[in-house]
Design a protein around this motif. Structure first.
Motif, mmCIF file in Angstrom:
data_model
loop_
_atom_site.group_PDB
_atom_site.id
_atom_site.type_symbol
_atom_site.label_atom_id
_atom_site.label_comp_id
_atom_site.label_asym_id
_atom_site.label_seq_id
_atom_site.Cartn_x
_atom_site.Cartn_y
_atom_site.Cartn_z
ATOM 1 N N LEU A 1 0.803 -1.341 0.048
ATOM 2 C CA LEU A 1 -0.151 -0.008 0.066
ATOM 3 C C LEU A 1 0.937 1.379 -0.087
ATOM 4 C CD1 LEU A 1 -2.965 -0.996 2.482
ATOM 5 C CD2 LEU A 1 -3.077 -0.173 -0.047
ATOM 6 N N ASP B 1 2.381 1.388 -5.412
ATOM 7 C CA ASP B 1 1.516 2.073 -6.185
ATOM 8 C C ASP B 1 0.528 1.083 -6.711
ATOM 9 O OD1 ASP B 1 0.425 4.119 -7.277
ATOM 10 O OD2 ASP B 1 1.521 4.279 -9.263
ATOM 11 N N ASP C 1 -3.492 -0.304 -7.981
ATOM 12 C CA ASP C 1 -4.575 0.303 -8.362
ATOM 13 C C ASP C 1 -5.472 0.403 -7.498
ATOM 14 O OD1 ASP C 1 -6.308 -2.023 -8.259
ATOM 15 O OD2 ASP C 1 -4.879 -2.888 -9.917
ATOM 16 N N ALA C 2 -6.456 1.349 -7.673
ATOM 17 C CA ALA C 2 -7.622 1.763 -6.668
ATOM 18 C C ALA C 2 -8.369 0.616 -6.113
ATOM 19 C CB ALA C 2 -8.543 2.636 -7.223
ATOM 20 N N GLY C 3 -8.555 -0.517 -7.078
ATOM 21 C CA GLY C 3 -9.160 -1.641 -6.664
ATOM 22 C C GLY C 3 -8.449 -2.458 -5.626
ATOM 23 N N ALA D 1 -5.826 -1.389 -3.768
ATOM 24 C CA ALA D 1 -5.808 -0.725 -2.422
ATOM 25 C C ALA D 1 -6.746 -0.712 -1.712
ATOM 26 C CB ALA D 1 -5.569 0.630 -2.993
ATOM 27 N N THR D 2 -7.833 -0.862 -2.186
ATOM 28 C CA THR D 2 -9.068 -0.813 -1.317
ATOM 29 C C THR D 2 -9.374 -2.304 -0.634
ATOM 30 O OG1 THR D 2 -10.330 0.584 -2.757
ATOM 31 C CG2 THR D 2 -11.660 -0.657 -1.429
ATOM 32 N N GLU E 1 -6.622 -2.735 2.059
ATOM 33 C CA GLU E 1 -7.206 -1.965 3.396
ATOM 34 C C GLU E 1 -8.166 -2.665 3.990
ATOM 35 O OE1 GLU E 1 -8.151 2.172 2.143
ATOM 36 O OE2 GLU E 1 -6.012 2.627 1.682
ATOM 37 N N THR F 1 -3.590 4.210 6.078
ATOM 38 C CA THR F 1 -5.076 4.612 5.614
ATOM 39 C C THR F 1 -5.571 6.041 6.341
ATOM 40 O OG1 THR F 1 -6.228 3.776 7.706
ATOM 41 C CG2 THR F 1 -5.880 2.385 5.523
#
Length: 629
Positions: A435, A439, A441-443, A445-446, A449, A497
């Motif tokens: 995280l 780098d 991607d958004a998916g 990373a979500t 987390e 986060t």
């Protein structure tokens, strides 16, 4: 964890004056027919700006109308109030556990907490201070612990009187393990060597050395060096572990060695767990091949793979991660050495068997010392640390490893449900670094987390059902290191986060491990006023018999509570110095509850044997707390 599979013992009290003085922390007294109340606080102290909770356990009716008062150093009232509602019954004697909220205390100082209206005169002391002021001494002690664990020629003798040990490891023979699924078995068969596997650290209270745990420990120590405030001696202690890991990897033949020493012997052969002694005594043995003690002096080495063959991915991943972390931490001052570590990390990583069969993961011999079922998290950890190491050195391979870290992260999320941070599960370490550095991607990373949050949330939900708000299963092994694992994961989640929803949970876990628990003891040697003194640790036990000191292993972290049934039948430890202690002379069992028990006795490996991985997880967790503060 499994360090002494067949421990033995006798029992006699050996109590130092400092321990006797600390017994006031149990706050127990009263007549025979009375139920004594007991105050429990964080004995290391509460961080100034955080929520602060103490607990009182006692009879439900006696505590019904009780309150509390806090006095400062001058005897002035600093706080007072009523007890919080009962959090539940602990056992048949302590039918209520109630909270004392000390959160309004923010000024640095030492305070006295006493009950009002129940068991008059019950009183304990506690501190309030900034995190670094409270935790830095404990962190320094944990580093010191690894110094006492050293093997080989480079030992630290100041605390224990240690001398060099297991010098025969410099020319050790490679053995094939006996084909048995348990600790006891026939003598392994010698097949090759010699190899130099000297140095390193003892794994626990015994004298075995494992690549599985050592690589986890080195990785955590180096992550602590990289990410948190400095600790005296930490970098050099991590380098000591690295030197041994380097000996366990033979890059010329593509061989990774997994273990030094035989745990328990069998018919006609004795292993490490069958003898209680100081480690240097092994070198003095006069033995010949075939003698029962031959493999105690000339310790066998076990391979993780045949030369040139793929390496079990869990071991390949964590060893590669440790080497790559060395590249990162050495890049600034020693770039040439850092590049050498990065190349070694890449070579081990490339050897990983990424299609292992069912039950094929290698940990230790036998595998039930440290069972493991997940490996993709280890590969994710390796790939992200390789990427970070490459970036630190301007190595073009960094982007490829970054992509592979994301791939392994997705595989771990898909195939493996992460548990609590420890040697069997490094997903929290891997996910947090992906995280912050890969780098994603958004998916992804979500999802990462959410997975970190799930791991902490599992502990938080468990804590909501426990009167002392412990987030672990107290009847299981590794209660204390699992608590530190949850604490570290909560801190990592907040770090990556910016979400601090678990800060209160983290503070409660830290308080629990430092004394705000049913037994009223800290589980870190030297931390607080009451802590383990009768460790099942051969060096500490035999050195204590000479010095009378019970804090010789300062900074060591023990297992803590365990299944109470495991403590009912202690066995004899031939050669051990008798040692058993309980506060104010009464049995620890009066504080046992909900199936969990604890005892401070050299016979009780289940509760008071320290281990390297326990202590490295504690150091990492406390260092993350210090860094946040």
């Amino acid at each position: 964890m499994n360090h002494f599979l067949s421990p033995s013992a006798r029992t006699v009290s050996a109590v130092t004056a400092s321990v006797l003085a600390a017994c006031c922390l149990t706050a127990c007294s009263g007549g025979r027919d009375e139920v004594p109340s007991a105050l429990r606080v964080n004995q290391v102290g509460y961080v100034s700006g955080e929520k602060k909770y103490a607990y009182v356990m006692g009879d439900r009716d006696t505590l019904a109308d009780a309150g509390f008062e806090v006095l400062d150093e001058h005897g002035d009232t600093a706080g007072q109030g009523g007890l919080g509602p009962s959090l539940g019954e602990w056992n048949d004697t302590y039918t209520a556990v109630r909270t004392i909220d000390l959160s309004s205390l923010r000024r640095t100082g030492t305070y006295r907490l006493r009950l009002v209206g129940a068991d008059g005169g019950r009183e304990v002391r506690f501190r309030v201070a900034p995190a670094r002021q409270l935790l830095d001494p404990v962190r320094a002690d944990t580093v010191r612990f690894f110094g006492t664990q050293r093997d080989g020629a480079d030992v630290l003798a100041d605390a224990t009187g240690r001398v060099p040990s297991h010098l025969t490891d410099e020319r050790a023979r490679v053995h094939e393990p006996a084909r048995t699924g348990s600790a006891a078995g026939p003598q392994p068969t010698g097949t090759g060597g010699p190899v130099d596997v000297s140095g390193g650290w003892f794994d626990a209270g015994d004298f075995l050395k494992f690549t599985h745990t050592a690589s986890y420990v080195v990785g955590q120590l180096l992550s602590t060096v990289r990410d948190t405030p400095s600790v005296p001696g930490l970098r050099e202690e991590a380098r000591h572990g690295l030197r041994w890991l380097d000996r366990m990897w033979d890059g010329g033949t593509g061989t990774l060695y997994a273990q030094v020493g035989l745990g328990s012997g069998g018919k006609g052969v004795r292993g490490d767990h069958d003898v209680w002694r100081l480690p240097e005594e092994d070198d003095r043995l006069t033995v010949r091949p075939g003698d029962a003690d031959y493999l105690i002096k000339y310790r066998p080495v076990f391979r993780a793979n045949q030369p040139g063959e793929p390496v079990s991915p869990n071991l390949a991943g964590r060893v590669s991660a440790a080497f790559a972390l060395a590249a990162q931490t050495e890049a600034g001052d020693h770039p040439a050495q850092a590049r050498a570590w990065l190349d070694k990390a890449a070579a081990v990583y490339a050897r990983a068997d990424t299609r292992p069969g069912e039950g094929a993961l290698v940990t230790t011999t036998p595998a039930d010392y440290y069972p493991e079922h997940a490996w993709r998290d280890d590969m994710e950890w390796a790939a992200v640390e390789l990427s970070r190491g490459a970036d630190a050195l301007g190595d073009a391979r960094g982007s490829r490893w970054s992509d592979e870290a994301a791939t392994w992260a997705r595989a771990a999320l898909r195939e493996e449900r992460g548990g609590i941070l420890g040697p069997a599960d490094v997903s929290a370490l891997a996910h947090a670094d992906v995280l912050t550095s890969a780098d994603p991607d958004a998916g992804l990373a979500t999802a990462l987390e959410a997975e970190l949050r799930r791991q902490v949330e599992t502990g938080r939900k468990r804590a909501a059902q426990d009167p002392f708000r412990s987030g672990v299963v107290l009847r299981d092994f590794d209660a204390v290191p699992h608590t530190f694992g949850l604490l570290a994961t909560a801190e990592l989640y907040a770090r990556v986060t910016g979400d601090h929803r678990y800060d209160d949970f983290a503070a409660r876990q830290r308080a629990w491990v430092f004394g705000a628990n049913a037994w009223g003891t800290s589980f870190v040697v030297g931390a607080g006023d009451l802590y383990p003194h009768c460790l099942q640790h051969q060096v500490a036990n035999l050195a204590m018999s000479r010095t009378g000191r019970g804090d010789i292993l300062r900074g060591a972290v023990v297992n803590g509570p365990n299944d109470a049934d495991l403590l009912k039948k202690p066995v004899t430890l031939d050669g051990a110095h008798p040692c058993s202690f309980a506060p104010d002379g009464g049995p620890w069992s009066r504080f046992d509850g909900r199936g969990a028990g604890y005892v401070d006795d050299v016979r009780a490996w289940q509760t008071v044997e320290p281990a390297d991985d326990f202590t490295s997880t504690a150091l990492y967790a406390l260092s993350l707390t210090a860094a946040r503060s």
